[in-house]
Design a protein around this motif. Structure first.
Motif, PDB file in Angstrom:
ATOM      1  N   SER A   1      41.053  40.113  43.359  1.00 43.28           N
ATOM      2  CA  SER A   1      41.757  41.353  43.018  1.00 43.28           C
ATOM      3  C   SER A   1      43.216  41.277  43.437  1.00 43.28           C
ATOM      4  O   SER A   1      44.083  41.816  42.758  1.00 43.28           O
ATOM      5  CB  SER A   1      41.061  42.560  43.646  1.00 43.28           C
TER       6      SER A   1
ATOM      7  N   GLU B   1      45.881  46.681  32.084  1.00 43.34           N
ATOM      8  CA  GLU B   1      44.609  47.403  32.047  1.00 43.34           C
ATOM      9  C   GLU B   1      43.436  46.438  31.895  1.00 43.34           C
ATOM     10  O   GLU B   1      42.389  46.618  32.534  1.00 43.34           O
ATOM     11  CB  GLU B   1      44.619  48.432  30.925  1.00 43.34           C
TER      12      GLU B   1
ATOM     13  N   TRP C   1      40.586  45.991  34.639  1.00 46.96           N
ATOM     14  CA  TRP C   1      39.189  46.159  34.241  1.00 46.96           C
ATOM     15  C   TRP C   1      38.370  44.946  34.666  1.00 46.96           C
ATOM     16  O   TRP C   1      37.273  45.080  35.190  1.00 46.96           O
ATOM     17  CB  TRP C   1      39.120  46.350  32.719  1.00 46.96           C
ATOM     18  N   TYR C   2      38.917  43.748  34.457  1.00 44.45           N
ATOM     19  CA  TYR C   2      38.222  42.529  34.835  1.00 44.45           C
ATOM     20  C   TYR C   2      38.015  42.465  36.348  1.00 44.45           C
ATOM     21  O   TYR C   2      36.941  42.094  36.832  1.00 44.45           O
ATOM     22  CB  TYR C   2      39.008  41.304  34.343  1.00 44.45           C
TER      23      TYR C   2
ATOM     24  N   GLU D   1      37.827  45.015  38.457  1.00 42.99           N
ATOM     25  CA  GLU D   1      36.829  46.009  38.841  1.00 42.99           C
ATOM     26  C   GLU D   1      35.437  45.531  38.495  1.00 42.99           C
ATOM     27  O   GLU D   1      34.475  45.757  39.231  1.00 42.99           O
ATOM     28  CB  GLU D   1      37.127  47.342  38.157  1.00 42.99           C
ATOM     29  N   ARG D   2      35.326  44.851  37.373  1.00 43.00           N
ATOM     30  CA  ARG D   2      34.046  44.341  36.948  1.00 43.00           C
ATOM     31  C   ARG D   2      33.551  43.262  37.925  1.00 43.00           C
ATOM     32  O   ARG D   2      32.366  43.180  38.226  1.00 43.00           O
ATOM     33  CB  ARG D   2      34.192  43.759  35.538  1.00 43.00           C
ATOM     34  N   LYS D   3      34.475  42.425  38.388  1.00 40.82           N
ATOM     35  CA  LYS D   3      34.118  41.389  39.362  1.00 40.82           C
ATOM     36  C   LYS D   3      33.672  42.016  40.690  1.00 40.82           C
ATOM     37  O   LYS D   3      32.770  41.526  41.350  1.00 40.82           O
ATOM     38  CB  LYS D   3      35.294  40.448  39.621  1.00 40.82           C
TER      39      LYS D   3
ATOM     40  N   ASP E   1      32.285  44.962  41.082  1.00 40.58           N
ATOM     41  CA  ASP E   1      30.972  45.572  40.890  1.00 40.58           C
ATOM     42  C   ASP E   1      29.864  44.525  40.792  1.00 40.58           C
ATOM     43  O   ASP E   1      28.693  44.844  40.827  1.00 40.58           O
ATOM     44  CB  ASP E   1      30.955  46.424  39.614  1.00 40.58           C
TER      45      ASP E   1
ATOM     46  N   LYS F   1      29.261  42.402  38.203  1.00 42.84           N
ATOM     47  CA  LYS F   1      28.703  42.210  36.853  1.00 42.84           C
ATOM     48  C   LYS F   1      29.124  40.912  36.256  1.00 42.84           C
ATOM     49  O   LYS F   1      30.008  40.271  36.514  1.00 42.84           O
ATOM     50  CB  LYS F   1      29.142  43.346  35.932  1.00 42.84           C
TER      51      LYS F   1
END
Length: 182
Positions: free
Chosen positions: A153, A169, A173-174, A176-178, A180, A182
């Protein structure tokens, strides 16, 4: 526009015959260029004749110029192209080239010295932007695979600094996805 290549060669012939920069080696390069690339302009037999070292270079050059004028417009154009490729300083000092530059007439694409270097009409900022995106993706890939989630991050934050809103963005998004998982 201007005169044809045939007319230009008629005007430039006297200059070319007297220019000492066109030595045996350069005349041979011109003959080989015309023979290899355009055999319809200069056949193997004709090229051999014009490359005969028993004949002085000035005579061979004069005969070559006469031969090209007999062949027509296309042959003369290709001679100018070969001259431009192999003996640029002679090419740009030809009387017809000097007259074109002084008169302000547009110069054909073969002769324009800057046309060779212009790859396209995009500005340097375009390439800087493309490079930035590539660096951002490389950083994203590198830090996303080898570091902890917190490391990726921070790399994404650095990569997103110089990028446009949409790209930022996507990178966020990528990240945040990492985080979480996913």
């Amino acid at each position: 526009m201007g005169e044809s290549f045939l007319e230009q060669l008629r005007l430039d012939s006297r200059f070319l015959k007297s220019d000492r920069r066109l030595d045996t080696e350069l005349v041979d390069k011109l003959i080989l260029q015309l023979n290899r690339i355009y055999p319809q302009i200069l056949t193997d037999k004709e090229a051999t004749k014009f490359r005969d070292l028993d004949v002085p270079t000035c005579i061979r050059l004069a005969e070559l110029l006469s031969h090209l004028q007999e062949k027509g417009e296309e042959a003369c154009r290709e001679f100018y192209h070969a001259l431009h490729l192999h003996v640029e300083d002679v090419y740009f000092s030809l009387p017809t080239r000097l007259r074109l530059r002084e008169s302000g007439d547009p110069v054909d694409p073969i002769t324009s010295p800057t046309a060779r270097y212009a790859l396209n009409d995009r500005s340097p900022l375009f390439y800087l932007g493309c490079f930035s995106v590539a660096v951002g993706v490389a950083l994203l890939y590198y830090y996303g695979e080898s570091r902890e989630v917190s490391g990726s991050s921070s790399a994404l934050g650095l990569a997103a600094l110089g990028l446009g809103r949409t790209v930022r963005e996507v990178l966020i998004w990528y990240a945040e996805r990492k985080i979480d998982g996913k």
